[in-house]
Design a protein around this motif. Structure first.
Motif, PDB file in Angstrom:
ATOM      1  N   VAL A   1       0.827  -1.201   0.000  1.00  0.00           N
ATOM      2  CA  VAL A   1       0.000   0.000   0.000  1.00  0.00           C
ATOM      3  C   VAL A   1       0.862   1.253   0.000  1.00  0.00           C
ATOM      4  CG1 VAL A   1      -2.127  -0.850   0.971  1.00  0.00           C
ATOM      5  CG2 VAL A   1      -0.219  -0.367   2.465  1.00  0.00           C
ATOM      6  N   GLN A   2       2.027   1.181   0.598  1.00  0.00           N
ATOM      7  CA  GLN A   2       2.818   2.404   0.694  1.00  0.00           C
ATOM      8  C   GLN A   2       3.358   2.833  -0.661  1.00  0.00           C
ATOM      9  OE1 GLN A   2       4.915   0.524   3.824  1.00  0.00           O
ATOM     10  NE2 GLN A   2       4.589   2.296   5.160  1.00  0.00           N
ATOM     11  N   ARG A   3       3.552   1.857  -1.526  1.00  0.00           N
ATOM     12  CA  ARG A   3       3.981   2.245  -2.879  1.00  0.00           C
ATOM     13  C   ARG A   3       2.858   2.987  -3.587  1.00  0.00           C
ATOM     14  NH1 ARG A   3       7.198  -3.133  -4.710  1.00  0.00           N
ATOM     15  NH2 ARG A   3       8.726  -3.030  -3.055  1.00  0.00           N
ATOM     16  N   TYR A   4       1.631   2.540  -3.351  1.00  0.00           N
ATOM     17  CA  TYR A   4       0.503   3.274  -3.943  1.00  0.00           C
ATOM     18  C   TYR A   4       0.509   4.704  -3.430  1.00  0.00           C
ATOM     19  CZ  TYR A   4      -1.292  -1.496  -4.588  1.00  0.00           C
ATOM     20  OH  TYR A   4      -1.438  -2.788  -4.899  1.00  0.00           O
ATOM     21  N   ALA A   5       0.672   4.844  -2.099  1.00  0.00           N
ATOM     22  CA  ALA A   5       0.657   6.176  -1.507  1.00  0.00           C
ATOM     23  C   ALA A   5       1.782   7.023  -2.077  1.00  0.00           C
ATOM     24  CB  ALA A   5       0.787   6.072   0.010  1.00  0.00           C
TER      25      ALA A   5
END
Lengths: 740, 281, 155
Positions: free
Chosen positions: A718-722
């Motif tokens: 998810v942090q890559r999406y963010a």
């Protein structure tokens, strides 16, 4: 209630019955027949009362008044000033438009209007009467069928549609219900739709009928362009002028009210195409034998007694149109006679009892067309007369065949059973009566109607002989409004002589060249041969089914027995008119006088062809001899112990496979129409798959390719999406700041 | 100001272009600060591979330089006492915030966060929001943070998991954060009454969306003795509906949290087993 | 009333400094939420961002002499409380399902054909970590050491 209000009841009651069956059919269960039976019975009573009313108001006697009662229920569609007749167009014939301006623009107004006249009343009585008996019979025949409520809903719906078809006073309404009866026919042929043959037969009937319906549609368009209205009846505009309907009193009274020539012939031929489709005449007859896949009561009602006579009705109704086009008339006769002969020939080698009857129906309908094509009052009334008697005895034969099929466990191949007269005496006797009527043996119904048809053909082939015998009656029958024409010229010639443009343009249509006495003589002989063939195949069927040693197929089991009373009662009831109708109606001349009050038959062109009804001994003897010869041949081939074999057929030699394959007409259609269409469809499919699908796939490939790259970003972290979102936001801020 | 000798002169950059640059202007200082911030964050953040003590110390040094540059770019208040107080509390807040995100142990991170909260509370007090300063301490440090610590002790009572020892995309994230800060600082630095129209400081009327019919209330003295009472009056007067909505939101959050917990207690075995992949790694 | 006039003169620098502190807190919180894998620390970072926003709002409130900004910060506080409650429940749920507080534990939600992202070169952590008090989950009776309990000399 007035007759016109009663007329509304005739279609309305079956419609309500159909709706009630649709709504409550499942709840009624094994009593689902009640609405249909009672609705059609009430309609039948009303129809009989209408016949009586109409007969009374026509005055009876030999010179009846035209009866024409119109009820307009509501205006369906109105387009103001839709049609502006040009000078000289038949829609603007001064004599037909009473009032201020014959050239004033007219509205296109489609009124849901019903018209009561003797032809309609007769048809309604036949439809509701046979419909009632068939409905009662179906209680027994369709017993335990899972589609029991559906069947009765369809039968009631059919009776409604057919009643509307014959009662409608507008060509567009006729078209609507023409399609509606076709739809009911489709649904009933495909009643057992899980059977592939039934589904295929229903599809075939629908598609073949479409060809005819196309003709009707184009014909209706041409009628609108030519006459500027689609109504049968005259209508009164608000400003007091009368708009003459196509078959209204105003136009009928006008000797030049109908268009001949190329346009008239085109209209008539298109209507004939429609009639050929619905009534299974030669180019389009292929659907009717296959339609026997439907339940036998439906075959009796729709494909023998009523719906297939819609073509006869249409041509009889449009008699004045045809009278202006002698070429179209003779075409009607040629098609009818050819169909009669061809269908009778094919019928001689069929082994399926229902198919024999189907070909017989086609053949008898051909007789009616032949009679209509003569273009005489005698021919028209004879056609309706034969329609009436045929409805009775053919329904009787079909119901008898259904009774046989019912007790034989669904087997209908005549080679597999025989000697059934001991097993089912009532069916045997009534079937024999129907066969005698169909074969045209003396006191039975078919004899008289067939005799009239032969007489009408004979009068065209040998005109002098007839007028010498009947000339003294003419003064009586001539309408006062007509100028003194030479009566000896029977048929269309008197009319075309009166109308110059009709005469000159009639000559333009090549079909008129066929209107020669020798052609009519040929047609007469063909009809006579058909009479013999009819007797042959009818009694072949009787002998194969009911005589000889008792043979029962194993499908019937051990309980092969006579059908229940609810099925035999309609047989017994139908046997009465099949025996007596011809004699009574012919001897009293009541039907011909009754029908003569139909507005279409009171056109001067029709009326002047009137001849008194005389019994033609010579024709009767010829017809009876032909029939007797047919019966004798059938007896030689199939009576008694020979009832199970193809004895007669062996003598046919090379013709036998030709006839057994129905003269290869189906194969011809497959080769000429189906195969080329399949080839075109194949090419189209190839184009579709190779080219159009290629484009679509190419378009579809783009997102796939993009996705193959982009989806690597979908890592589940998810942090890559963010992070991606933040980088995007920063980019937007930078871009905005740059622009500022 | 005379240009100082730049190390870039040895590179092939044209000296003329560089000589015109004012090396102590706020813009250059800011750019340097942002770059230092990015590098120091990257160095300090735990990441894969060998993370030596040297690199961490270098990162801390760069962080200190960054702080110095930030202080240098700061605006003078004109009041030395006020300035000193603001500087102190700001430093506490910023340093402990940086420690919160770079500290490997989640428990220490939470404690650093508590310190950061006290710094923030100080900043709020300097800015004149006394109630909020106290409320931040009470609500955050007293309630929310304790809840975090509870969860931490429930889930991960001791030691560090592998996921605490590494971080996700440290370089890219640090650069992104530094660039964001640079952009924000640029726009903050441009704030002045005589700036071009595009970035002029909004007037109070414009900021509060005033229309011709409703002029905003006149500026009030936020530092008056009864300011908490007036804040309460404002809260339950002009913003009463929003207060009610927030109350309902709190209730819903409470019920929702309970509902989720009680649903989760039943346990979804199939779903759990499908997630065993993560547990086994 | 010396102070207000003095501060009013320095209103703009005060605003700028306040906004700057808010921006730093916000950016650091952003970096934290992007990099840290522990769910709890991610939420701490989110709270950090909220703090930055609060500071900015209060700075504007001060500049404009209006309570609106402070009221908004009160709302931010309330929403943060709600968020913390619900988020912690979710964190707990996630923890009971995966046994980890790692955001990467949910990477099975990735595109099907992609390979698993595996952590490499995890640095060793040699520092001695103190052990923190352990809390048992609600609904479970804590395991008691009977022997130790009987030998305790004081409660």
């Amino acid at each position: 209630m007035s007759p016109s209000q009663l007329l509304i009841l005739v279609p309305l009651l079956p419609l309500l019955a159909a709706l009630a069956t649709v709504i409550a059919g499942r709840r009624l269960g094994s009593r689902a027949h009640l609405p249909a039976v009672f609705g059609i019975a009430a309609a039948a009573i009303v129809a009989v009362s209408l016949v009586i009313t109409t007969a009374r108001s026509s005055g009876g006697g030999e010179n009846p008044r035209p009866v024409d009662m119109v009820t307009t229920l509501w205006e369906w569609a109105t387009v103001a000033d839709a049609y502006e007749p040009e000078a000289g167009s038949p829609a603007a014939v001064p004599g037909t438009a009473i009032g201020a301006d014959a050239h004033a623009a007219r509205p296109l107004s489609i009124a849901v209007a019903l018209r009561l006249d003797p032809l309609t009343a007769t048809m309604l009585a036949i439809i509701t009467g046979v419909g009632l008996l068939v409905a009662v019979y179906s209680i027994g025949y369709m017993h335990d069928d899972p589609g029991y409520p559906r069947f009765f809903a369809l039968v009631a719906m059919f009776v409604f549609s057919m009643s509307m078809l014959v009662a409608a006073s507008n060509f567009l309404l006729v078209y609507v219900f023409w399609e509606a009866v076709g739809a009911c026919s489709y649904l009933l042929i495909g009643f057992w739709f899980s059977k592939p043959e039934a589904a295929r037969a229903a599809k075939k009937a629908f598609l073949v009928n479409r060809v005819g319906d196309f003709g009707l549609a184009i014909g209706v368009f041409l009628l609108w362009l030519t006459y500027g209205t689609l109504d049968f009846h005259d209508t009164l505009s608000p400003d007091g002028t009368i708009l003459p309907g196509i078959l209204g009193q105003t136009r009928l009274a006008d000797v030049s009210g109908y268009v001949g020539g190329l346009v008239g012939t085109a209209i008539c031929l298109l209507l004939l195409l429609a009639a050929c489709g619905k009534s299974a005449q030669l180019p389009l007859h292929v659907w009717l034998p296959d339609a026997m896949e439907g339940p036998t009561p439906a075959s009796a009602l729709i494909h023998a007694a009523t719906m297939v006579t819609a073509g006869i009705y249409l041509i009889a109704r449009c008699a004045p149109l045809y009278m202006a086009c002698p070429g179209a008339l003779v075409t009607v006769s040629i098609i009818g006679t050819t169909t009669a002969l061809v269908a009778a020939l094919i019928g001689t080698v069929q082994n399926d009892l229902k198919r024999v009857l189907a070909y017989s129906t086609i053949s008898q309908l051909g007789y009616m067309f032949a009679s209509l094509g003569t273009g005489t009052l005698l021919g028209f009334t004879a056609a309706i007369f034969h329609l009436l008697t045929h409805a009775f005895f053919k329904a009787l034969l079909f119901l008898g065949a259904g009774s046989v099929m019912h007790s034989m466990g669904g087997v209908i191949d005549m080679r597999r059973f025989g000697g059934l007269r001991k097993l089912m005496p009532i069916t045997a006797v009534t079937f024999l009566i129907g066969s005698l009527a169909l074969a045209g043996i003396a006191p039975f119904a078919g004899f008289f109607s067939k005799d009239e048809i032969l007489a009408s053909l004979h009068s065209k082939g040998w005109p002098d002989a007839h007028h010498a015998a009947t000339g003294e009656h003419h003064a009586l029958l001539t309408t006062p409004g007509l100028t003194g024409q030479t009566i000896h010229d029977v048929g269309y010639r008197g009319v075309s002589a009166q109308s110059d443009h009709a005469l000159s343009s009639s000559a333009a249509t090549g079909l008129d060249a066929l209107n020669q006495p020798f052609v009519w003589q040929l047609l007469f002989w063909m009809a006579l041969i058909t009479a013999g063939l009819t007797a042959f195949y009818t009694f072949r069927a009787v002998f194969m089914t009911f005589t000889g040693p008792l043979r029962v197929p194993e499908e019937a089991g051990h309980h092969a027995h006579e059908s229940p009373p609810v099925m035999t009662l309609p047989l017994l009831i139908l046997a009465v008119p099949a025996t007596l109708a011809g004699l009574v109606l012919f001897s009293t001349e009541s039907l011909s006088h009754f029908l003569a009050a139909t507005p279409s038959f009171t056109a001067p062109s029709v009326l002047e062809t009137a001849t008194p009804a005389v019994f033609h001994w010579d024709l009767a003897i010829q017809g009876t001899l032909a029939a007797a010869l047919g019966i004798v041949l059938a007896a030689v081939g199939h009576l008694g112990r020979r009832s199970d074999g193809p004895q007669m057929e062996r003598w046919l030699g090379p013709f036998r496979p030709f006839l057994e394959h129905r003269m290869f007409i189906d194969q011809l259609y497959v080769g000429l129409i189906v195969k080329p269409l399949e080839a075109i469809a194949f090419l189209a499919a190839m184009f579709d798959r190779a080219f159009i699908d290629g484009i679509v796939r190419g378009v579809a490939w783009l997102p796939v390719a993009t996705g193959a790259v982009v989806r690597r970003l979908q890592s589940g972290m998810v942090q890559r999406y963010a992070l991606a979102g933040v980088i995007g936001v920063l980019a937007i801020i930078v871009i905005l700041a740059w622009r500022l | 100001m005379t240009p100082i000798a730049s190390p870039f002169t040895t590179v092939s950059l044209p000296t003329a272009a560089l000589s015109g640059i004012d090396w102590l202007s706020p813009g250059v200082l800011l750019a340097a600060a942002v770059t230092c911030l990015a590098v120091s964050l990257w160095l300090v953040l735990p990441k894969a591979g060998r993370s030596g003590t040297f690199s961490r110390r270098l990162g801390l040094l760069l962080g200190a330089i960054t702080l110095g540059l930030f202080i240098a770019t700061g605006h003078r208040l004109g009041n030395l006492g006020e300035e000193a107080v603001l500087l102190t509390v700001s430093l506490v807040a910023v340093i402990s915030a940086a420690a919160t995100i770079t500290c490997r142990s989640p428990v220490y991170a939470a404690i650093w966060f508590a310190l950061c909260l006290s710094g923030v509370a100080g900043v709020l007090l300097v800015l004149g929001a006394q109630f909020l300063g106290v409320a931040t301490i009470v609500v955050y440090a007293g309630a929310i943070l304790v809840m975090f610590l509870f969860v931490l002790m429930l889930a991960q009572p001791s030691g560090l998991t592998t996921s605490d020892r590494i971080t996700n995309e440290p370089l890219l994230s640090a650069v992104a954060g530094a660039v964001l800060l640079g952009l924000l600082s640029l726009s903050i630095g441009r704030l002045s009454a005589d700036a071009p129209a595009c970035c002029r400081l909004p007037t109070k009327a414009a900021a509060l969306g005033a229309t011709a019919e409703s002029t905003p209330a006149a500026s009030v003295d936020l530092l008056a003795a009864d300011q908490v009472a007036r804040l309460g009056g404002e809260l339950f007067g002009r913003h009463l509906v929003a207060v009610e909505a927030i109350g309902i939101l709190l209730l819903i959050a409470l019920i929702g949290a309970i509902a989720i917990v009680s649903h989760g207690l039943e346990g979804d075995q199939a779903e759990t087993s499908s997630l065993q992949e993560g547990r086994q790694a | 009333m010396m102070l207000p006039t003095l501060l009013a003169a320095a209103a703009l620098p005060l605003l700028q400094n306040g906004l700057f502190v808010g921006a730093i807190l916000f950016s650091l919180g952003l970096v934290g939420i992007l990099t840290r894998r522990n769910l709890i620390v991610m939420f701490l970072s989110a709270e950090l961002m909220l703090q930055g926003i609060s500071v900015s709002l209060v700075a504007w409130s001060r500049y404009h002499g209006d309570f609106g900004g402070q009221v908004l910060v009160i709302f931010v506080l309330s929403v943060a409380a709600c968020e913390a409650a619900v988020a912690l429940v979710f964190v707990l749920q996630a923890f009971t399902r995966t046994g980890r507080l790692d955001a990467a534990a949910w990477q099975s939600l990735r595109e099907a054909s992609l390979p698993r992202s595996v952590d490499h070169e995890i640095p060793a952590f040699n520092d001695a970590m103190p052990s923190f008090p352990r809390l048992t989950q609600a609904g479970h009776s804590p395991a008691t050491d009977e022997a130790a309990a009987s030998q305790r000399d004081h409660v």
